[in-house]
Design a protein around this motif. Structure first.
Motif, PDB file in Angstrom:
ATOM      1  N   LYS A 137       0.834  -1.202   0.000  1.00 32.25           N
ATOM      2  CA  LYS A 137       0.000   0.000   0.000  1.00 32.25           C
ATOM      3  C   LYS A 137       0.873   1.259   0.000  1.00 32.25           C
ATOM      4  O   LYS A 137       0.631   2.207  -0.749  1.00 32.25           O
ATOM      5  CB  LYS A 137      -0.875  -0.040   1.264  1.00 32.25           C
ATOM      6  CG  LYS A 137      -1.815   1.120   1.448  1.00 32.25           C
ATOM      7  CD  LYS A 137      -2.737   0.796   2.623  1.00 32.25           C
ATOM      8  CE  LYS A 137      -2.980   1.997   3.496  1.00 32.25           C
ATOM      9  NZ  LYS A 137      -3.747   1.653   4.703  1.00 32.25           N
ATOM     10  N   GLU A 324     -17.209   3.671  -8.847  1.00 30.90           N
ATOM     11  CA  GLU A 324     -17.051   2.592  -7.852  1.00 30.90           C
ATOM     12  C   GLU A 324     -15.591   2.181  -7.699  1.00 30.90           C
ATOM     13  O   GLU A 324     -15.099   2.028  -6.586  1.00 30.90           O
ATOM     14  CB  GLU A 324     -17.850   1.358  -8.299  1.00 30.90           C
ATOM     15  CG  GLU A 324     -19.302   1.389  -7.905  1.00 30.90           C
ATOM     16  CD  GLU A 324     -20.058   0.211  -8.522  1.00 30.90           C
ATOM     17  OE1 GLU A 324     -19.449  -0.859  -8.736  1.00 30.90           O
ATOM     18  OE2 GLU A 324     -21.261   0.381  -8.808  1.00 30.90           O
ATOM     19  N   GLU A 327     -13.574   4.857  -5.863  1.00 30.84           N
ATOM     20  CA  GLU A 327     -13.833   4.817  -4.419  1.00 30.84           C
ATOM     21  C   GLU A 327     -13.119   3.640  -3.765  1.00 30.84           C
ATOM     22  O   GLU A 327     -12.521   3.769  -2.699  1.00 30.84           O
ATOM     23  CB  GLU A 327     -15.349   4.716  -4.150  1.00 30.84           C
ATOM     24  CG  GLU A 327     -16.050   6.056  -4.246  1.00 30.84           C
ATOM     25  CD  GLU A 327     -17.577   5.917  -4.288  1.00 30.84           C
ATOM     26  OE1 GLU A 327     -18.102   4.818  -3.976  1.00 30.84           O
ATOM     27  OE2 GLU A 327     -18.237   6.907  -4.643  1.00 30.84           O
ATOM     28  N   PHE A 328     -13.175   2.521  -4.445  1.00 28.44           N
ATOM     29  CA  PHE A 328     -12.536   1.308  -3.939  1.00 28.44           C
ATOM     30  C   PHE A 328     -11.024   1.502  -3.807  1.00 28.44           C
ATOM     31  O   PHE A 328     -10.420   1.207  -2.773  1.00 28.44           O
ATOM     32  CB  PHE A 328     -12.862   0.145  -4.885  1.00 28.44           C
ATOM     33  CG  PHE A 328     -12.149  -1.138  -4.568  1.00 28.44           C
ATOM     34  CD1 PHE A 328     -12.635  -1.992  -3.587  1.00 28.44           C
ATOM     35  CD2 PHE A 328     -11.003  -1.495  -5.259  1.00 28.44           C
ATOM     36  CE1 PHE A 328     -11.978  -3.189  -3.300  1.00 28.44           C
ATOM     37  CE2 PHE A 328     -10.336  -2.686  -4.980  1.00 28.44           C
ATOM     38  CZ  PHE A 328     -10.836  -3.528  -3.997  1.00 28.44           C
ATOM     39  N   ALA A 330      -9.267   4.350  -3.762  1.00 21.71           N
ATOM     40  CA  ALA A 330      -8.913   5.396  -2.809  1.00 21.71           C
ATOM     41  C   ALA A 330      -8.938   4.837  -1.384  1.00 21.71           C
ATOM     42  O   ALA A 330      -7.971   4.976  -0.634  1.00 21.71           O
ATOM     43  CB  ALA A 330      -9.885   6.566  -2.942  1.00 21.71           C
ATOM     44  N   LYS A 331     -10.002   4.146  -1.064  1.00 18.99           N
ATOM     45  CA  LYS A 331     -10.160   3.592   0.264  1.00 18.99           C
ATOM     46  C   LYS A 331      -9.024   2.614   0.587  1.00 18.99           C
ATOM     47  O   LYS A 331      -8.452   2.635   1.667  1.00 18.99           O
ATOM     48  CB  LYS A 331     -11.516   2.887   0.355  1.00 18.99           C
ATOM     49  CG  LYS A 331     -11.970   2.654   1.770  1.00 18.99           C
ATOM     50  CD  LYS A 331     -13.411   2.179   1.804  1.00 18.99           C
ATOM     51  CE  LYS A 331     -13.726   1.618   3.187  1.00 18.99           C
ATOM     52  NZ  LYS A 331     -14.771   0.616   3.168  1.00 18.99           N
ATOM     53  N   LYS A 332      -8.717   1.782  -0.377  1.00 17.82           N
ATOM     54  CA  LYS A 332      -7.682   0.775  -0.167  1.00 17.82           C
ATOM     55  C   LYS A 332      -6.305   1.408   0.029  1.00 17.82           C
ATOM     56  O   LYS A 332      -5.458   0.873   0.724  1.00 17.82           O
ATOM     57  CB  LYS A 332      -7.661  -0.180  -1.355  1.00 17.82           C
ATOM     58  CG  LYS A 332      -7.786  -1.633  -0.902  1.00 17.82           C
ATOM     59  CD  LYS A 332      -7.759  -2.608  -2.013  1.00 17.82           C
ATOM     60  CE  LYS A 332      -6.665  -3.621  -1.792  1.00 17.82           C
ATOM     61  NZ  LYS A 332      -6.938  -4.838  -1.135  1.00 17.82           N
ATOM     62  N   GLY A 334      -5.903   4.248   1.455  1.00 14.03           N
ATOM     63  CA  GLY A 334      -5.958   5.113   2.628  1.00 14.03           C
ATOM     64  C   GLY A 334      -6.214   6.579   2.314  1.00 14.03           C
ATOM     65  O   GLY A 334      -5.795   7.465   3.047  1.00 14.03           O
ATOM     66  N   ASN A 336      -9.141   9.697   0.821  1.00 16.44           N
ATOM     67  CA  ASN A 336     -10.529   9.927   0.451  1.00 16.44           C
ATOM     68  C   ASN A 336     -10.571  10.345  -1.025  1.00 16.44           C
ATOM     69  O   ASN A 336      -9.524  10.627  -1.617  1.00 16.44           O
ATOM     70  CB  ASN A 336     -11.223  10.931   1.377  1.00 16.44           C
ATOM     71  CG  ASN A 336     -10.586  12.303   1.327  1.00 16.44           C
ATOM     72  OD1 ASN A 336     -10.283  12.803   0.233  1.00 16.44           O
ATOM     73  ND2 ASN A 336     -10.368  12.905   2.477  1.00 16.44           N
ATOM     74  N   VAL A 337     -11.754  10.350  -1.621  1.00 16.45           N
ATOM     75  CA  VAL A 337     -11.846  10.537  -3.070  1.00 16.45           C
ATOM     76  C   VAL A 337     -11.296  11.902  -3.506  1.00 16.45           C
ATOM     77  O   VAL A 337     -10.674  12.025  -4.564  1.00 16.45           O
ATOM     78  CB  VAL A 337     -13.300  10.321  -3.572  1.00 16.45           C
ATOM     79  CG1 VAL A 337     -13.431  10.666  -5.050  1.00 16.45           C
ATOM     80  CG2 VAL A 337     -13.720   8.869  -3.377  1.00 16.45           C
TER      81      VAL A 337
END
Ligand SMILES: [Zn+2]
Length: 377
Positions: A137, A324, A327-328, A330-332, A334, A336-337
């Motif tokens: 990551k 989608e 968002e996926f 970005a989240k992974k 760490g 935000n969008v």
């Protein structure tokens, strides 16, 4: 050639979005000419290829006598590597194969499903290398911030480093890969820098990374260029270059025989690679990898230029899917969008903006060519 003038090859669908492309007086590009002059003589999709492959497999088995495995194959779950596993198992049932899969944290569920099916149905041993996600990551985010075109480096480098590492541990000399001229002979070097450049990877991580890479293994220049090929004598063989490999037929076979399911796009077995190829590269850099892939199919006679042009009219992403996936991702990673979008908007860099082994690599190639020429005298 005027840089500002758009031009598309009259034979394939490569165009001036490849900054280094050039055309002859008939409007045919350098990729097509290279295919005719350099690749075709090394491509055997016929009986002759079959004989050559038999000789190679025979040698692999002789060298593997008394060992647990004769060879390793990389298994991504994509068409090429899945079909390769099928061909080897059915045509050479005695070959002792170890399949290696690297889970870099981006596998789609479908990829996992496909890989499980393949090794079960074909009865092949599987080694799964799982990359430490916190490190992956950090490295992936570092690459994202670096603004380099090739965002697949963290995954690709880890894949080959692990492949070498495992082969070394099991004392296996042969790598059989699904790489092939039939479907991927064309890829402009200006569209993505070498993922194996350890110096660049470390430099990017040093500048943008936050944690230490302890478990993530890398392959250094000397190991890759001298130790593995000349001391350990590792050999890479691409069986599909000795095979009448047709992508559509291969797909039909693996769907029928291996219960394989389609991802809907080349290299879309990883959600990251999908975003990278269908959004990052085309929107930021103007590189549409479909052009290279479709052009490869044109020169190998598996598609017409008209069909390819039609295919290119399709949108790269559908809006909902893009949102989608973003968002996926970005989240992974760490983020935000908004942070994600902000990074997307920064200005592009090239591999020359960071330390690399590019010159060293080039000089070594020149030296090697000179030595080979001298030895031939
Ligand atoms: Zn062309």
């Amino acid at each position: 050639m005027g840089k500002d003038k758009y031009q598309i090859c009259t034979n394939c669908v490569m165009d001036t979005t490849d900054s280094e492309i050039n055309f002859d007086e008939d409007g045919v590009c350098n990729h097509c000419r290279r295919f005719e002059n350099e690749i075709k003589p090394r491509w055997f999709p016929n009986e002759e290829g079959r004989k050559k492959l038999n000789i190679r497999i025979n040698q692999i088995q002789i060298d593997g006598k008394g060992k647990e495995y004769d060879c390793v194959i990389g298994l991504s779950g994509g068409v090429d590597s899945s079909y390769l596993a099928y061909v080897l198992r059915t045509e050479y049932p005695e070959l002792k194969i170890l399949a290696i899969h690297i889970d870099g944290g981006w596998n789609s569920e479908l990829a996992v499903h496909n890989i499980e099916n393949i090794v079960k149905i074909l009865d092949i041993d599987l080694y799964t290398g799982v990359i430490n996600w916190e490190e992956m990551k950090d490295l992936q985010l570092a690459y994202f911030k670096s603004q380099l075109a090739n965002q697949d480096v963290p995954q690709d480098h880890a894949f080959f480093a692990t492949l070498y590492d495992v082969a070394n541990k099991y004392n296996i000399k042969y790598f059989l890969t699904g790489g092939n001229f039939a479907t991927e002979s064309i890829l402009p070097s200006s569209w993505g820098y070498n993922a194996m450049d350890e110096r660049q990877l470390k430099a990017v991580h040093k500048q943008f990374g936050k944690i230490k890479l302890k478990d993530y293994i890398t392959v250094g220049f000397l190991k890759r260029k001298l130790y593995y090929p000349y001391i350990k004598r590792f050999k890479i063989i691409r069986p599909l270059d000795f095979w009448n490999y047709n992508k559509n037929e291969a797909k039909e076979i693996i769907i029928k025989k291996l219960n394989w399911r389609d991802y809907g796009g080349k290299h879309h077995e990883s959600r990251f690679t999908k975003f990278f190829q269908a959004h990052w590269l085309p929107t930021k850099f103007g590189y549409d990898k479909r052009k290279a892939h479709l052009s490869s199919l044109i020169v190998s006679g598996q598609m017409t230029r008209k069909e390819a042009l039609q295919e290119l009219k399709k949108p790269l992403y559908n809006e909902n899917e893009l949102r989608e996936d973003k968002e996926f991702l970005a989240k992974k990673m760490g983020l935000n969008v908004d942070e994600f979008d902000e990074i997307m908007l920064q200005s592009n860099k090239t591999f020359r903006d960071y330390p690399s082994n590019y010159e060293l690599d080039k000089n070594l190639s020149i030296l090697k060519a000179t030595v080979f020429k001298w030895l031939k005298k």
